[in-house]
Design a protein around this motif. Structure first.
Motif, short mmCIF file in Angstrom:
data_model
loop_
_atom_site.label_atom_id
_atom_site.label_comp_id
_atom_site.label_asym_id
_atom_site.label_seq_id
_atom_site.Cartn_x
_atom_site.Cartn_y
_atom_site.Cartn_z
N ASN A 81 51.75 44.16 4.67
CA ASN A 81 52.66 43.53 5.63
C ASN A 81 53.50 44.53 6.40
O ASN A 81 54.36 44.14 7.19
CB ASN A 81 53.57 42.54 4.91
N GLU A 82 53.27 45.83 6.18
CA GLU A 82 54.00 46.87 6.91
C GLU A 82 53.00 47.77 7.62
O GLU A 82 51.81 47.80 7.26
CB GLU A 82 54.88 47.67 5.95
N SER B 142 38.43 34.62 11.14
CA SER B 142 39.10 33.54 11.87
C SER B 142 40.20 34.05 12.79
O SER B 142 40.52 33.40 13.79
CB SER B 142 39.70 32.55 10.88
N GLY B 143 40.78 35.20 12.44
CA GLY B 143 41.90 35.72 13.21
C GLY B 143 43.21 35.02 12.92
O GLY B 143 44.23 35.29 13.57
N ARG B 144 43.23 34.15 11.93
CA ARG B 144 44.44 33.38 11.62
C ARG B 144 45.42 34.21 10.80
O ARG B 144 45.02 34.99 9.94
CB ARG B 144 44.07 32.11 10.86
N LYS B 145 46.69 33.99 11.03
CA LYS B 145 47.73 34.66 10.27
C LYS B 145 47.92 33.97 8.92
O LYS B 145 47.68 32.77 8.78
CB LYS B 145 49.06 34.64 11.03
N LEU B 146 48.36 34.75 7.95
CA LEU B 146 48.72 34.21 6.65
C LEU B 146 50.10 34.77 6.31
O LEU B 146 50.24 35.94 5.96
CB LEU B 146 47.71 34.60 5.58
N GLY B 147 51.14 33.92 6.44
CA GLY B 147 52.50 34.41 6.26
C GLY B 147 52.81 35.49 7.29
O GLY B 147 52.67 35.27 8.50
N LEU C 124 39.14 36.44 0.75
CA LEU C 124 40.25 35.92 1.56
C LEU C 124 40.47 36.80 2.78
O LEU C 124 40.64 36.29 3.91
CB LEU C 124 41.51 35.86 0.71
N ILE C 125 40.48 38.12 2.58
CA ILE C 125 40.68 39.03 3.71
C ILE C 125 39.57 38.86 4.73
O ILE C 125 39.81 38.81 5.95
CB ILE C 125 40.73 40.48 3.20
N TRP C 126 38.32 38.78 4.27
CA TRP C 126 37.19 38.60 5.18
C TRP C 126 37.34 37.32 5.99
O TRP C 126 37.10 37.30 7.20
CB TRP C 126 35.90 38.57 4.36
N ALA C 127 37.74 36.22 5.33
CA ALA C 127 37.91 34.95 6.03
C ALA C 127 39.00 35.06 7.09
O ALA C 127 38.86 34.53 8.21
CB ALA C 127 38.24 33.85 5.02
N LEU C 128 40.09 35.74 6.76
CA LEU C 128 41.17 35.91 7.74
C LEU C 128 40.72 36.75 8.92
O LEU C 128 41.05 36.46 10.08
CB LEU C 128 42.39 36.56 7.06
N PHE D 81 51.19 38.30 7.49
CA PHE D 81 50.00 39.12 7.71
C PHE D 81 49.21 38.63 8.92
O PHE D 81 48.73 37.48 8.94
CB PHE D 81 49.11 39.11 6.47
N ASP D 82 49.11 39.50 9.93
CA ASP D 82 48.35 39.19 11.14
C ASP D 82 47.09 40.05 11.11
O ASP D 82 47.15 41.27 11.34
CB ASP D 82 49.19 39.51 12.38
N PRO D 83 45.92 39.47 10.84
CA PRO D 83 44.71 40.28 10.66
C PRO D 83 44.30 41.06 11.90
O PRO D 83 43.81 42.19 11.79
CB PRO D 83 43.65 39.25 10.27
#
Length: 380
Positions: free
Chosen positions: A358-359, A282-287, A275-279, A289-291
């Protein structure tokens, strides 16, 4: 003048600086109270482990010492320093028992999981001063989210020497059980390849009898040589490191976790890392979390240079900068001021402490990927 008694927030109340250059000045450091305790840990035979290609494990065990101590105090501000194949820290008096239990637990865990023997010891600041050394600290904040302790006075190095010679150590307790709390400890990032020519591990310390002021002048020259670059030859790119799947340290990290069989731990890590690798790709945010922001924070928060009764740096160097550093250090050694070691390799690696993704409080210890600080120090 030293403080005879203290409270646990002594270190938390120290002011922080974001200017690394000023930390060569011994006047920037504050004495720890007499009743605080210094803890040290060191891997037995780390050079042999490096020869076996296990330096990433060596770094993981060194960082585990810090992780266990931070978790034992609920991540309250605590002075510590990462040394590649070991670590040092200091705690207030009421934390002594918990600190010793955490040290002992890491020692058992390192032996059980990796077959690595860890020397550990704790000694009071008062005893260090009785031996003619001191323990002084400063807080360096490379970013708003984190800060790292710097040490001076020779006390940390003296405590490590006493431990290595067997004069002081934390005895084994027969029948002791329990695993360390290593929550947040990870090594998921890919190694960082040098962009300038070589990842240079630099270690220097004062020769016996050299004044702090004289050593500071050498340290200033060394930092100045690396400071010609706007980022101080930071080994991690400004945008942060790359992530690959599967990450190179996944099996090592699985042994950090204690929740269930190893195969289940590996499966859980595989899912979360995918999941982390995919984010990251893609550079997409999840909640929250901004990769992309997280990667940049990794670079900003990285601990790639430090003072711990000497100076350690992991630099991405071109040949000209390396030659300049060597010239400064050879002369300082010939003048009887310092002992030093340099070790060049192609890549840097990171071992991380992440209380929350997230921090912005995640910490990243940088070392050379092929022996780093350990092999540089061995040259001394």
């Amino acid at each position: 003048m030293y403080f005879k008694q203290s409270t646990q927030d002594f270190y938390a109340k120290l002011s922080r600086t974001d200017d690394f250059d000023v930390l060569s000045d011994p006047r920037r450091y504050v004495p720890l109270p007499d009743d605080w305790l210094v803890g040290v840990a060191d891997i037995v035979g780390s050079t042999h482990e490096i020869a076996r290609g296990r330096y990433k494990i060596v770094n993981m065990v060194g960082a585990a010492v810090i992780s266990a101590q931070l978790n034992s105090v609920g991540h309250a501000p605590l002075p510590y320093v990462f040394g590649g194949d070991g670590a040092g820290f200091a705690v207030w008096p009421s934390q002594r028992s918990a600190a010793e239990l955490a040290l002992a637990a890491v020692r058992r865990w390192a032996r059980a999981e990796y077959g690595i023997e860890l020397r550990v010891a704790m000694i009071s600041v008062a005893d260090i001063r009785d031996a003619g050394r001191d323990v002084r600290v400063a807080r360096y904040a490379p970013s708003d989210g984190v800060d790292y302790a710097m040490f001076s006075g020779g006390g940390l190095a003296w405590a490590e020497e006493q431990m290595k010679t067997g004069l002081t150590h934390l005895p084994e307790q027969e029948g002791a059980t329990g695993t360390p709390d290593l929550s947040g400890l990870s090594c998921r990032w890919s190694n960082v390849t040098s962009e300038r020519g070589a990842i240079l591990s630099v270690v220097l310390k004062p020769q016996d009898g050299v004044s702090e002021e004289a050593f500071a002048q050498v340290a200033e020259a060394v930092i100045g040589a690396s400071g010609a670059d706007p980022r101080g030859h930071h080994p991690v790119p400004l945008k942060g490191p790359d992530a690959h799947f599967p990450p190179p340290g996944m099996t090592i990290e699985a042994r950090v976790r204690q929740n269930g069989p190893l195969v289940a731990r590996l499966a859980g890590l595989a899912v979360s890392n995918a999941l982390i690798w995919a984010l990251m790709r893609s550079g997409r945010k999840l909640g929250n979390f901004d990769p992309m922001a997280y990667r940049a924070e990794v670079a900003a928060n990285a601990d790639f240079r430090k003072f711990d009764d000497g100076l350690k740096m992991t630099l991405d160097c071109d040949a000209t900068t390396q030659a300049h550093l060597e010239t400064i250090l050879r002369k300082a050694k010939a003048d009887g001021l310092v002992l030093y070691g340099l070790h060049a390799q192609a890549e840097a690696m990171m071992t991380c402490l992440v209380p929350s993704p997230n921090e912005s409080t995640h910490m990243h210890f940088v070392d050379g990927a092929a022996g780093g600080y350990a092999l540089a120090a061995a040259q001394m």
